[in-house]
Design a protein around this motif. Structure first.
Motif, PDB file in Angstrom:
ATOM      1  N   ALA A 178       0.832  -1.205   0.000  1.00 37.59           N
ATOM      2  CA  ALA A 178       0.000   0.000   0.000  1.00 37.59           C
ATOM      3  C   ALA A 178       0.866   1.255   0.000  1.00 37.59           C
ATOM      4  CB  ALA A 178      -0.930  -0.011   1.211  1.00 37.59           C
ATOM      5  N   ALA A 179       1.988   1.200   0.717  1.00 35.18           N
ATOM      6  CA  ALA A 179       2.894   2.346   0.737  1.00 35.18           C
ATOM      7  C   ALA A 179       3.487   2.600  -0.639  1.00 35.18           C
ATOM      8  CB  ALA A 179       4.003   2.106   1.756  1.00 35.18           C
ATOM      9  N   LEU A 180       3.823   1.542  -1.355  1.00 33.13           N
ATOM     10  CA  LEU A 180       4.371   1.696  -2.700  1.00 33.13           C
ATOM     11  C   LEU A 180       3.331   2.272  -3.658  1.00 33.13           C
ATOM     12  CD1 LEU A 180       6.384  -1.647  -2.893  1.00 33.13           C
ATOM     13  CD2 LEU A 180       7.336   0.667  -2.755  1.00 33.13           C
ATOM     14  N   ARG A 181       2.080   1.824  -3.528  1.00 33.56           N
ATOM     15  CA  ARG A 181       1.031   2.389  -4.371  1.00 33.56           C
ATOM     16  C   ARG A 181       0.839   3.875  -4.085  1.00 33.56           C
ATOM     17  NH1 ARG A 181      -1.646  -2.536  -3.229  1.00 33.56           N
ATOM     18  NH2 ARG A 181      -2.845  -1.531  -1.569  1.00 33.56           N
ATOM     19  N   PRO A 188       6.500  10.080  -3.175  1.00 36.31           N
ATOM     20  CA  PRO A 188       7.151   9.482  -2.005  1.00 36.31           C
ATOM     21  C   PRO A 188       6.904  10.247  -0.717  1.00 36.31           C
ATOM     22  CG  PRO A 188       8.640   9.521  -3.878  1.00 36.31           C
ATOM     23  CD  PRO A 188       7.434  10.319  -4.274  1.00 36.31           C
ATOM     24  N   ASP A 189       6.827  11.572  -0.780  1.00 35.98           N
ATOM     25  CA  ASP A 189       6.610  12.355   0.441  1.00 35.98           C
ATOM     26  C   ASP A 189       5.253  12.050   1.053  1.00 35.98           C
ATOM     27  OD1 ASP A 189       9.075  13.489   0.122  1.00 35.98           O
ATOM     28  OD2 ASP A 189       8.327  15.362  -0.752  1.00 35.98           O
ATOM     29  N   VAL A 197       4.147   3.908   7.473  1.00 40.43           N
ATOM     30  CA  VAL A 197       5.335   3.879   6.613  1.00 40.43           C
ATOM     31  C   VAL A 197       6.566   4.339   7.394  1.00 40.43           C
ATOM     32  CG1 VAL A 197       6.350   4.723   4.463  1.00 40.43           C
ATOM     33  CG2 VAL A 197       3.885   4.279   4.594  1.00 40.43           C
ATOM     34  N   ARG A 198       6.411   5.403   8.166  1.00 37.79           N
ATOM     35  CA  ARG A 198       7.554   5.891   8.953  1.00 37.79           C
ATOM     36  C   ARG A 198       8.003   4.837   9.965  1.00 37.79           C
ATOM     37  NH1 ARG A 198       4.451  10.551   9.321  1.00 37.79           N
ATOM     38  NH2 ARG A 198       4.127  10.216  11.574  1.00 37.79           N
ATOM     39  N   ASP A 202      11.667   3.074   9.979  1.00 43.63           N
ATOM     40  CA  ASP A 202      12.527   3.098  11.167  1.00 43.63           C
ATOM     41  C   ASP A 202      12.934   1.684  11.574  1.00 43.63           C
ATOM     42  OD1 ASP A 202      12.386   5.849  11.291  1.00 43.63           O
ATOM     43  OD2 ASP A 202      10.848   5.900  12.865  1.00 43.63           O
ATOM     44  N   ALA A 203      11.973   0.753  11.532  1.00 41.30           N
ATOM     45  CA  ALA A 203      12.270  -0.624  11.940  1.00 41.30           C
ATOM     46  C   ALA A 203      13.313  -1.257  11.037  1.00 41.30           C
ATOM     47  CB  ALA A 203      10.986  -1.462  11.935  1.00 41.30           C
ATOM     48  N   TYR A 204      13.298  -0.924   9.745  1.00 46.41           N
ATOM     49  CA  TYR A 204      14.252  -1.489   8.799  1.00 46.41           C
ATOM     50  C   TYR A 204      15.460  -0.573   8.576  1.00 46.41           C
ATOM     51  CZ  TYR A 204      11.281  -5.418   7.487  1.00 46.41           C
ATOM     52  OH  TYR A 204      10.549  -6.597   7.493  1.00 46.41           O
ATOM     53  N   ALA A 205      15.513   0.531   9.325  1.00 46.43           N
ATOM     54  CA  ALA A 205      16.643   1.469   9.254  1.00 46.43           C
ATOM     55  C   ALA A 205      16.874   1.971   7.828  1.00 46.43           C
ATOM     56  CB  ALA A 205      17.918   0.827   9.810  1.00 46.43           C
ATOM     57  N   VAL A 206      15.785   2.374   7.177  1.00 44.01           N
ATOM     58  CA  VAL A 206      15.864   2.935   5.826  1.00 44.01           C
ATOM     59  C   VAL A 206      15.153   4.280   5.823  1.00 44.01           C
ATOM     60  CG1 VAL A 206      16.035   0.687   4.705  1.00 44.01           C
ATOM     61  CG2 VAL A 206      13.779   1.741   5.056  1.00 44.01           C
ATOM     62  N   GLY A 207      15.416   5.078   4.789  1.00 42.00           N
ATOM     63  CA  GLY A 207      14.873   6.427   4.756  1.00 42.00           C
ATOM     64  C   GLY A 207      13.869   6.693   3.669  1.00 42.00           C
ATOM     65  N   THR A 208      13.607   5.700   2.794  1.00 42.77           N
ATOM     66  CA  THR A 208      12.648   5.906   1.710  1.00 42.77           C
ATOM     67  C   THR A 208      11.771   4.669   1.557  1.00 42.77           C
ATOM     68  OG1 THR A 208      14.013   4.981  -0.074  1.00 42.77           O
ATOM     69  CG2 THR A 208      14.380   7.311   0.499  1.00 42.77           C
ATOM     70  N   VAL A 209      10.631   4.876   0.903  1.00 37.67           N
ATOM     71  CA  VAL A 209       9.728   3.755   0.656  1.00 37.67           C
ATOM     72  C   VAL A 209      10.383   2.744  -0.278  1.00 37.67           C
ATOM     73  CG1 VAL A 209       7.477   3.102  -0.266  1.00 37.67           C
ATOM     74  CG2 VAL A 209       7.718   5.227   1.008  1.00 37.67           C
ATOM     75  N   GLN A 210      11.138   3.228  -1.251  1.00 36.71           N
ATOM     76  CA  GLN A 210      11.821   2.327  -2.184  1.00 36.71           C
ATOM     77  C   GLN A 210      12.841   1.453  -1.457  1.00 36.71           C
ATOM     78  OE1 GLN A 210      11.314   5.575  -2.600  1.00 36.71           O
ATOM     79  NE2 GLN A 210       9.960   5.655  -4.398  1.00 36.71           N
ATOM     80  N   ASP A 211      13.586   2.054  -0.539  1.00 39.27           N
ATOM     81  CA  ASP A 211      14.548   1.263   0.241  1.00 39.27           C
ATOM     82  C   ASP A 211      13.834   0.290   1.174  1.00 39.27           C
ATOM     83  OD1 ASP A 211      16.757   2.418  -0.931  1.00 39.27           O
ATOM     84  OD2 ASP A 211      16.952   3.983   0.599  1.00 39.27           O
TER      85      ASP A 211
END
Length: 318
Positions: A178-181, A188-189, A197-198, A202-211
């Motif tokens: 759903a976040a990717l859609r 992305p913002d 999504v945030r 944070d749980a996966y230590a990434v900063g973007t939806v793509q990451d």
């Protein structure tokens, strides 16, 4: 005995004062619970992670059954767990052929009567229902019932990579999708502004939806489930994306139950168990609302005891 339950006698079980040991086993995707009632009435419980004895799927190697038998035998002081009346509910036993194969493997290692069934089929006996639709929502998700001829009827339970809607891994999977859609359609913002999504980023230590998509894709599906509580937390924090995912999951779960009942499963109760549904009142409420839409004649009971109690009840009837 109904067709979907296989009972095989190895050798006569030893008895003490007219009674024999009862052993109930609940093998789930995450943990294995062995409950033992000795002839003198003493109760012993052992819980171990399933991956301490299971390598791959249940049927990946016959050695899995050797290791499972060892876990059961060790649950009784001095061994003897395979001497009494033994009932096992096994995650991954979904067809008559799998049931027969598992029954043959375990009966060959036991010294008493053995009953093998799918782990979902422990829920009815555990809740005191003779007939019901069992709904497991935890590491996996499946609805299971039995028709008048004793045949098993099920819906879903196909694994978290493609299915298992409502399970812990699937909730994370669907939230990421759903976040990717949202990122594709609104940018992305807009996606990153959602609390769900945030939290996952944070749980996966990434900063973007793509990451986030890349990090999730690199894991085995079962591993996704550890982050499922974040979806519920995000919904409580006002995440419209998490709310959409949870409403959709509950609707699919209710539709699966309705389909199993429509196809001939007996009983007017749904007995739900599994770490996700028992721990999340929000999902219970959404599931009741879904049943009101799809199967208003069915009532929902959330299991308040361990499913292994169903195995012990069945062992008492062997």
């Amino acid at each position: 005995m109904p067709e979907e339950i296989a009972v095989l006698d190895a050798a006569p079980a030893p008895t003490s004062g007219g009674a024999s040991t009862r052993v109930g086993v609940d093998v789930g995707g995450t943990k294995t619970h062995v409950a033992v009632v000795l002839p003198d009435g003493r109760r012993l419980d052992t819980v171990v992670p399933s991956d301490t004895w299971r390598q791959g799927s249940l049927f990946s190697t016959p050695a899995n059954f050797d290791r499972l038998a060892a876990v059961v035998d060790a649950a009784v002081p001095g061994g003897g767990g395979l001497d009494g009346r033994l009932v096992l509910g096994l995650h991954g036993v979904d067809t008559p052929a799998q049931r027969d194969a598992a029954s043959a493997e375990l009966a060959g290692r036991a010294r008493g009567p053995v009953l093998v069934l799918n782990d979902a089929q422990l829920l009815g006996p555990a809740a005191g229902h003779r007939h019901c639709v069992a709904l497991i929502v935890g590491t996996g998700a499946v609805a299971v019932g039995t028709d008048a001829d004793g045949r098993t009827i099920s819906a879903d339970g196909h694994g978290a990579l493609l299915s298992d809607h409502g399970s812990a891994p699937a909730l994370v999977r669907e939230t990421v999708r759903a976040a990717l859609r949202l990122a594709d359609w609104e940018g992305p913002d807009a996606a990153f502004a959602d609390p769900a999504v945030r939290s996952l980023c944070d749980a996966y230590a990434v900063g973007t939806v793509q990451d986030l998509a890349l990090a999730v894709s690199e894991q085995r599906p079962f591993a996704w489930g550890v982050h499922a509580p974040l979806v519920f937390d995000a919904a409580a924090a006002g995440s419209s994306l998490a709310a959409e995912v949870l409403h959709g999951a509950a609707d699919v779960l209710a539709a699966n139950v309705a389909a199993v009942h429509r196809r001939g499963a007996r009983g007017d109760a749904v007995v739900a168990a599994g770490g996700v549904v028992t721990a999340q009142p929000l999902l219970q409420d959404l599931l009741r609302a879904g049943l009101a839409r799809h199967a208003p004649h069915l009532t929902l009971d959330v299991l308040t005891v361990a499913p292994v109690e169903g195995a012990l009840a069945l062992a008492g009837a062997l």
